[in-house]
Design a protein around this motif. Structure first.
Motif, PDB file in Angstrom:
ATOM      1  N   ALA A   1       0.591  -1.227  -0.106  1.00 32.40           N
ATOM      2  CA  ALA A   1       0.146   0.080  -0.301  1.00 32.40           C
ATOM      3  C   ALA A   1       0.780   1.195   0.009  1.00 32.40           C
TER       4      ALA A   1
ATOM      5  N   HIS B   1      -8.585  -4.621  -4.878  1.00 34.39           N
ATOM      6  CA  HIS B   1      -8.873  -4.327  -3.089  1.00 34.39           C
ATOM      7  C   HIS B   1      -9.791  -5.384  -2.527  1.00 34.39           C
TER       8      HIS B   1
ATOM      9  N   ILE C   1      -5.145   3.387   6.192  1.00 30.63           N
ATOM     10  CA  ILE C   1      -4.333   3.034   4.621  1.00 30.63           C
ATOM     11  C   ILE C   1      -4.255   4.043   3.983  1.00 30.63           C
TER      12      ILE C   1
ATOM     13  N   GLN D   1      -2.313   7.488   2.661  1.00 27.07           N
ATOM     14  CA  GLN D   1      -1.649   7.455   1.142  1.00 27.07           C
ATOM     15  C   GLN D   1      -1.474   8.862   0.985  1.00 27.07           C
TER      16      GLN D   1
END
Length: 94
Positions: free
Chosen positions: A2, A18, A52, A56
């Motif tokens: 990720a 995903h 996550i 990002q």
């Protein structure tokens, strides 16, 4: 994966990746913690997916997307339902 600079090139759509990833994570988590309530496990997986995606935002060229979080949740839900059915069958001795 990720947090790698570039997404992994797999011959699946991003949503399918995903769904598959979080399905596997949820299924494995259910195997490791069989006594965990599915709602708690699903919330934990949703929090992981949200974390996550939030992390990002700080990475380029990666970026967070709501659609990814929805796909993560879908993969977790599918795996939770499958694992529930398998655990029931195992408990019934089938």
């Amino acid at each position: 994966m990720a947090f790698w600079p570039h997404p992994v090139q797999i011959p699946l759509s991003e949503d399918a990746q995903h769904i598959l990833a979080f399905g596997v994570l949820t299924f494995l988590a259910r195997q490791v913690w069989p006594s965990a309530r599915l709602r708690v496990l699903a919330c934990a997986m949703l929090a992981l997916g949200g974390g996550i995606e939030a992390m990002q935002w700080g990475f380029t060229p990666r970026h967070a997307e709501w659609q990814d979080l929805v796909a993560n949740a879908a993969g977790s839900a599918i795996a939770a339902l499958i694992s529930r059915a398998l655990f029931r069958r195992r408990a019934e001795g089938v």
